[in-house]
Write a protein that holds these residues in place. Sequence first.
Motif, PDB file in Angstrom:
ATOM      1  N   ASN A 365      10.992   3.877 -11.482  1.00 43.87           N
ATOM      2  CA  ASN A 365       9.668   3.341 -11.140  1.00 43.87           C
ATOM      3  C   ASN A 365       9.575   1.843 -11.449  1.00 43.87           C
ATOM      4  O   ASN A 365       8.601   1.361 -12.035  1.00 43.87           O
ATOM      5  CB  ASN A 365       8.581   4.098 -11.905  1.00 43.87           C
ATOM      6  N   SER A 367       9.060  -2.034 -10.999  1.00 47.63           N
ATOM      7  CA  SER A 367       8.322  -3.033 -10.224  1.00 47.63           C
ATOM      8  C   SER A 367       8.624  -4.406 -10.813  1.00 47.63           C
ATOM      9  O   SER A 367       8.917  -4.541 -12.011  1.00 47.63           O
ATOM     10  CB  SER A 367       6.815  -2.771 -10.274  1.00 47.63           C
ATOM     11  N   LEU A 378       9.710  -5.874  -5.998  1.00 41.42           N
ATOM     12  CA  LEU A 378      10.036  -4.451  -6.116  1.00 41.42           C
ATOM     13  C   LEU A 378       8.766  -3.726  -6.521  1.00 41.42           C
ATOM     14  O   LEU A 378       8.017  -4.200  -7.382  1.00 41.42           O
ATOM     15  CB  LEU A 378      11.137  -4.224  -7.151  1.00 41.42           C
ATOM     16  N   ASP A 379       8.523  -2.572  -5.927  1.00 47.63           N
ATOM     17  CA  ASP A 379       7.257  -1.878  -6.151  1.00 47.63           C
ATOM     18  C   ASP A 379       7.507  -0.376  -6.311  1.00 47.63           C
ATOM     19  O   ASP A 379       7.591   0.368  -5.343  1.00 47.63           O
ATOM     20  CB  ASP A 379       6.319  -2.139  -4.964  1.00 47.63           C
ATOM     21  N   GLY A 380       7.661   0.040  -7.581  1.00 46.14           N
ATOM     22  CA  GLY A 380       7.880   1.449  -7.855  1.00 46.14           C
ATOM     23  C   GLY A 380       9.218   1.964  -7.370  1.00 46.14           C
ATOM     24  O   GLY A 380       9.331   3.101  -6.888  1.00 46.14           O
ATOM     25  N   LEU A 381      10.272   1.149  -7.532  1.00 49.72           N
ATOM     26  CA  LEU A 381      11.596   1.517  -7.022  1.00 49.72           C
ATOM     27  C   LEU A 381      12.261   2.542  -7.930  1.00 49.72           C
ATOM     28  O   LEU A 381      12.296   2.380  -9.156  1.00 49.72           O
ATOM     29  CB  LEU A 381      12.461   0.261  -6.907  1.00 49.72           C
ATOM     30  N   ASP A 382      12.793   3.594  -7.325  1.00 50.99           N
ATOM     31  CA  ASP A 382      13.603   4.594  -8.018  1.00 50.99           C
ATOM     32  C   ASP A 382      14.978   4.622  -7.371  1.00 50.99           C
ATOM     33  O   ASP A 382      15.096   4.741  -6.144  1.00 50.99           O
ATOM     34  CB  ASP A 382      12.960   5.981  -7.913  1.00 50.99           C
ATOM     35  N   LEU A 568      16.600  -0.820   1.467  1.00 48.91           N
ATOM     36  CA  LEU A 568      15.371  -1.249   0.797  1.00 48.91           C
ATOM     37  C   LEU A 568      14.366  -1.759   1.821  1.00 48.91           C
ATOM     38  O   LEU A 568      14.734  -2.449   2.783  1.00 48.91           O
ATOM     39  CB  LEU A 568      15.661  -2.369  -0.203  1.00 48.91           C
ATOM     40  N   GLY A 571      10.192  -3.259  -1.142  1.00 44.64           N
ATOM     41  CA  GLY A 571      10.449  -3.130  -2.566  1.00 44.64           C
ATOM     42  C   GLY A 571      10.760  -1.724  -3.016  1.00 44.64           C
ATOM     43  O   GLY A 571      10.769  -1.449  -4.224  1.00 44.64           O
ATOM     44  N   ARG A 572      11.045  -0.826  -2.068  1.00 48.64           N
ATOM     45  CA  ARG A 572      11.363   0.555  -2.416  1.00 48.64           C
ATOM     46  C   ARG A 572      12.573   1.030  -1.630  1.00 48.64           C
ATOM     47  O   ARG A 572      12.930   0.441  -0.601  1.00 48.64           O
ATOM     48  CB  ARG A 572      10.179   1.470  -2.128  1.00 48.64           C
ATOM     49  N   VAL A 574      13.981   3.337   0.945  1.00 52.43           N
ATOM     50  CA  VAL A 574      13.443   4.172   2.031  1.00 52.43           C
ATOM     51  C   VAL A 574      14.496   5.114   2.597  1.00 52.43           C
ATOM     52  O   VAL A 574      14.153   6.131   3.212  1.00 52.43           O
ATOM     53  CB  VAL A 574      12.853   3.297   3.158  1.00 52.43           C
TER      54      VAL A 574
END
Length: 620
Positions: A365, A367, A378-382, A568, A571-572, A574
């Motif tokens: 998660n 950011s 980056l926004d809440g990247l796992d 990416l 910021g996530r 996909v």
Amino acid sequence: MAIATRLAGGVPRAWWARLRRSGEWQLLFHIIWQADRRLAAVWWALIVLRALLPPALAVATGWLVGTVQDGGSLTVPLATVGVLFTLIQTLGPLHTELATNLGDRTSAALQDRLLTSAVAPVGIAHLEDPELAGDFSLARDFDLGITAPELRTCMGYIASGLVNFVAGILSALVVCGFRWWAGLLLLLVWASPHLLLRESVAWKDWRSDEVKAHQRHAEYAYRMAVDAPAAKEIRLFGLADWTAQRFTERRRALLELSLQAMRLRERPIRLTVLVLVVGNGLVAWALAHAALTGDLSLSGLVTYAGAAIGVSAVASLEFGWWLADASRPVPVVAELEPAMKAIGDLPVGTTSARDLPRHEIRFENVSFSYRADSRPILDGLDLTIPAGTSLAIVGQNGAGKTTLIKLLARLYDPTAGVVRVDGIDLRDLDPDSWRGQIAAAFQDFVRYQLPLRENVAPDGAPDDVIRKALEQAGAADLAALDTVLSKQFAGGIDLSGGQWQRVALARALAAVARGAKVVILDEPTAQLDVRGEAEVFDRILQATRGLTTILVSHRFSTVRHADRICVLEGGRVVEIGSHDELMAAGGRYKTMFELQAARFAEGRDLDEDAGLVGEIGGDR
């Protein structure tokens, strides 16, 4: 002791504290001593000695005149006058040379402090912060002669100014031997220009935003004019006059701001002249009256008149101007040290990263924003990267690919979320230990103007390790290890972009040979042709087999060989999977891959296709 107590009590504490914090005080009583204690001691000793000579010469001249009147032996007084005059003439040039040396050492000491401030923080945010850029540029380039004279030049004039100032005070003390009030009056009237014309000496707004902007543009034009990498384009496109004009315009703007700030005002000049005429007139009248009435001998008149003239040295405004210019970088450097640490420093963990990762690297998660008021990169990247596997990262400009790498290398910390290595928060690991586990080849790699050996292993490595790394990077026959990679040095050579990229890859591979477990490749073959890329990438895969490899590239012929590919966007993550899995999914990856394949089928150079590079190229 009582007098000292009264004096200390009479000086406002705020004024005294402000004086001690001033750049002038710091330069004269701290910085030069830190630069070279022995040289600073000699510099100050010569100031005192030279300051004693003018009033001593006035006294000796009066002694000589009195001896002539009395018909005594002239040997000793005449020799004394000769020695004093000779010392005045010879110590000046010697002092100037010593001051130049001290200026060079002081400049180097300030640059050392600035360099330490720049490299000491664990992160790099302070080097990318726009609010620090102006002050950093002022501090870094103060000794180029762009906004002020070089420190090596200033120190000689400062020495002469201090000599004049102290000599004037000592001369006033001599005049006090005639009348106590005469010496005090001369000292006050000749010191008055420092008070009445102080606005004409000090440039108070030299750190304003306008000044910083002009300085940065002037420095940029200067760099383009003198640095070799820009020489080709400047000459090819006929930009020499354009570059010189940009520098000249900005330099003139700086000069105009300086002159405007220090422009003399009509009223202070008139008042200053009036004070000087009245004060000196009173003392001259008193000397003449005493001589005419017989209260003062001819020898005394010569002594006190010479000393009275010597008091005028106190009025030298040039001293204040040179001191103000020389001391400018001191408060900037002093303020940058804590400011850069506050912005660029990161918490330092103590856990060793030896042999990590053994299992995985995990972004949970995560950011990140470069500034609090900017959108998140980056926004809440796992994302999970299994140890010993290769992961390719693709995405549009601004997707966060390079930012992800910066977080992995711990050049920044996430603004939210956590990066873990085998379950350990990356912030708990010792930064140096963790970075020792990383080998990296960046697109904007450094081209060291050093021998090939030091380009591949700047911190040293056995020659067999260096040669093997060059061979793995396809650069085995590039040059001898002792060859300097710059034509600016005797026997040096220049390399092409592709050759330099192979050297950068060899640098990463040498780190792998010395134990790095994580390999970061950011556009590692961007300056190679397709065949060279295929050859080098096969070598890299072979050399990094069993290591954790993260690859950022816009060439899908390269990324398809990775174990997994991560797409990416916003910021996530996909999409993630192998090349075959992502093609079968028919999502974003397939669209980008087919677009590039179609361009390749048309025979177009992918690297020169601006639209395609803009679609899937690099980011911050």
